[in-house]
Scaffold this motif. Structure first.
Motif, mmCIF file in Angstrom:
data_model
loop_
_atom_site.group_PDB
_atom_site.id
_atom_site.type_symbol
_atom_site.label_atom_id
_atom_site.label_comp_id
_atom_site.label_asym_id
_atom_site.label_seq_id
_atom_site.Cartn_x
_atom_site.Cartn_y
_atom_site.Cartn_z
ATOM 1 N N PHE A 128 7.681 37.305 22.134
ATOM 2 C CA PHE A 128 6.662 38.345 22.096
ATOM 3 C C PHE A 128 7.037 39.498 23.022
ATOM 4 C CE2 PHE A 128 3.021 40.004 24.500
ATOM 5 C CZ PHE A 128 2.341 40.689 23.503
ATOM 6 N N LEU A 129 7.429 39.163 24.254
ATOM 7 C CA LEU A 129 7.791 40.186 25.225
ATOM 8 C C LEU A 129 9.026 40.955 24.789
ATOM 9 C CD1 LEU A 129 6.889 41.244 27.996
ATOM 10 C CD2 LEU A 129 8.424 39.588 29.054
ATOM 11 N N ALA A 130 10.004 40.256 24.235
ATOM 12 C CA ALA A 130 11.229 40.913 23.778
ATOM 13 C C ALA A 130 10.935 41.877 22.630
ATOM 14 C CB ALA A 130 12.245 39.867 23.336
ATOM 15 N N THR B 269 8.045 38.578 34.851
ATOM 16 C CA THR B 269 7.023 38.840 33.842
ATOM 17 C C THR B 269 6.943 37.705 32.829
ATOM 18 O OG1 THR B 269 7.393 41.223 34.067
ATOM 19 C CG2 THR B 269 6.227 40.478 32.103
ATOM 20 N N ARG B 270 8.089 37.242 32.385
ATOM 21 C CA ARG B 270 8.111 36.132 31.430
ATOM 22 C C ARG B 270 7.485 34.880 32.026
ATOM 23 N NH1 ARG B 270 7.508 32.342 29.253
ATOM 24 N NH2 ARG B 270 8.660 31.229 27.617
ATOM 25 N N ILE C 287 15.840 45.369 35.911
ATOM 26 C CA ILE C 287 15.191 44.999 34.651
ATOM 27 C C ILE C 287 15.207 43.486 34.475
ATOM 28 C CG2 ILE C 287 15.304 45.180 32.135
ATOM 29 C CD1 ILE C 287 14.346 47.728 33.392
ATOM 30 N N GLY C 288 16.345 42.859 34.787
ATOM 31 C CA GLY C 288 16.455 41.416 34.636
ATOM 32 C C GLY C 288 15.500 40.669 35.549
ATOM 33 N N GLY D 229 7.625 50.275 32.249
ATOM 34 C CA GLY D 229 6.211 50.428 31.929
ATOM 35 C C GLY D 229 5.647 49.218 31.211
ATOM 36 N N VAL D 230 6.386 48.698 30.244
ATOM 37 C CA VAL D 230 5.936 47.509 29.509
ATOM 38 C C VAL D 230 5.820 46.315 30.450
ATOM 39 C CG1 VAL D 230 6.583 45.817 27.744
ATOM 40 C CG2 VAL D 230 6.832 48.263 27.276
ATOM 41 N N LEU D 231 6.856 46.068 31.230
ATOM 42 C CA LEU D 231 6.887 44.879 32.078
ATOM 43 C C LEU D 231 5.833 44.926 33.186
ATOM 44 C CD1 LEU D 231 10.769 44.478 32.347
ATOM 45 C CD2 LEU D 231 9.199 43.174 30.903
#
Length: 260
Positions: free
Chosen positions: A107-109, A250-251, A243-244, A171-173
Motif C-alpha cells: 500500500f505504501l509503495a 513508516t512501514r 528516504i530508506g 511528504g507522503v511518508l
C-alpha cells in the motif's frame, strides 16, 4: 477474495489521486507560481543588469537567476503529497484501504510511486517552462542568457525535477507517520526553512557536519543551489539513506498501529 497485486494497488492509488480536484489545482498553482515569480524576478534582474559592475556582470548566472520560482513551487509539491495521503486518515478511509490491501508495504509503495511519478512529470515541466520563460526575458532585454545546450543546464533542470520527487516522497511518508496534514506540512516546512534561517547563527561545525546532510541541503546538491554542496554521488547516497530510514520507520509504524 483475491489479494490485489502491486499493479492493481497502483491503479487504485492513481484513481484516488486523479479524481480529486485539489490535485490538478495544486499542480496548476505550482506552475503559475514558478513561472510568475521567476518572470517578475527575471524582469527586475534584467532591468538592473546594466547598473552592475563589470565583475558582477561577468559573474551573472542566468540559470540560477532564472529558476528562483521553483523554490516556492517546491512547497506546493509537498502540499500535493500531503493532500494525497492525509484525507484517508482524517476520513477513516485508511481502514478500508488497508482491509483491501492488507500488505502495508505494498500500500505504501503504491501511494509513494504514484505521487512520485506525478511529481516527476509535473516538476520537470515546471523546471523546463520556467527556464524557457526566464531566458526569453533575459535575451529580450539584452542580458546574457542560457540554452539547453549550455554546460550543466540539463543536469540542473533534471535536478529540480528530482528535488520535487524527493520532497513529495518525504511528504507522503511524514503524513503517514503523523496522520495529520497540518502536522506534516509544518514539519516539512520547518525542515526546509529553519536551517536556512538559523544556520548562519550556529557554529560553523554544525553547518559542516549536521545541516549539510539534512534533506534540504542534500537536495540542493542536485541543482547546484546553495553553498557547500556535496558531490552528486554523495548526495544521492545521503538522500537514499534518509528516504530508506523514513520508509522503514513508516512501514513499521503503519503495521504496528494497524491504522487504528
Amino acid at each position: 477474495m483475491r489479494v490485489p497485486d502491486l499493479r492493481s494497488t497502483i491503479a487504485a492509488e492513481w484513481t484516488k489521486l486523479r479524481s480529486v480536484r485539489s490535485t490538478w489545482l495544486t499542480l496548476a498553482l505550482a506552475l503559475v507560481v514558478a513561472i510568475g515569480l521567476t518572470a517578475l524576478f527575471s524582469t527586475a534582474v534584467a532591468a538592473g543588469h546594466a547598473s552592475l559592475s563589470p565583475p558582477e556582470q561577468l559573474a551573472f548566472d542566468p540559470v540560477g537567476n532564472g529558476l528562483v520560482g521553483l523554490g516556492l513551487a517546491l512547497i506546493l509539491f509537498v502540499v500535493l503529497a500531503v493532500n494525497a495521503t492525509a484525507p484517508e486518515f482524517s476520513s477513516r478511509m485508511i481502514a478500508v484501504s488497508l482491509a483491501i490491501t492488507a500488505r502495508r508495504g505494498r500500500f505504501l509503495a503504491a501511494k509513494a510511486l504514484v505521487v512520485a511519478a506525478v511529481s516527476a512529470v509535473a516538476g520537470l515541466v515546471c523546471a523546463v517552462v520556467t527556464f524557457v520563460v526566464s531566458q526569453a526575458i533575459f535575451a529580450g532585454a539584452g542580458v546574457p542568457s542560457a540554452g539547453f545546450g549550455d554546460p550543466g543546464v540539463v543536469r540542473i533542470l533534471l535536478g529540480w525535477g528530482l528535488q520535487m520527487v524527493l520532497f513529495s516522497l518525504l511528504g507522503v511518508l511524514v503524513t503517514v507517520l503523523l496522520r495529520s496534514a497540518a502536522g506534516a506540512i509544518a514539519t516539512l516546512l520547518g525542515l526546509v526553512y529553519l536551517p536556512a534561517i538559523f544556520g548562519p547563527m550556529l557554529p560553523a561545525w554544525v553547518t559542516e557536519y549536521v545541516l549539510r546532510y539534512l534533506p534540504p541541503a542534500t537536495a540542493d546538491s542536485f541543482t547546484g543551489n546553495g553553498t557547500g554542496n556535496l558531490p552528486l554521488w554523495a548526495a544521492g547516497l545521503v538522500m537514499a539513506a534518509w528516504i530508506g530510514l523514513l520508509w522503514t520507520v513508516t512501514r513499521y509504524v503503519l503495521g504496528v498501529r494497524d491504522a487504528r
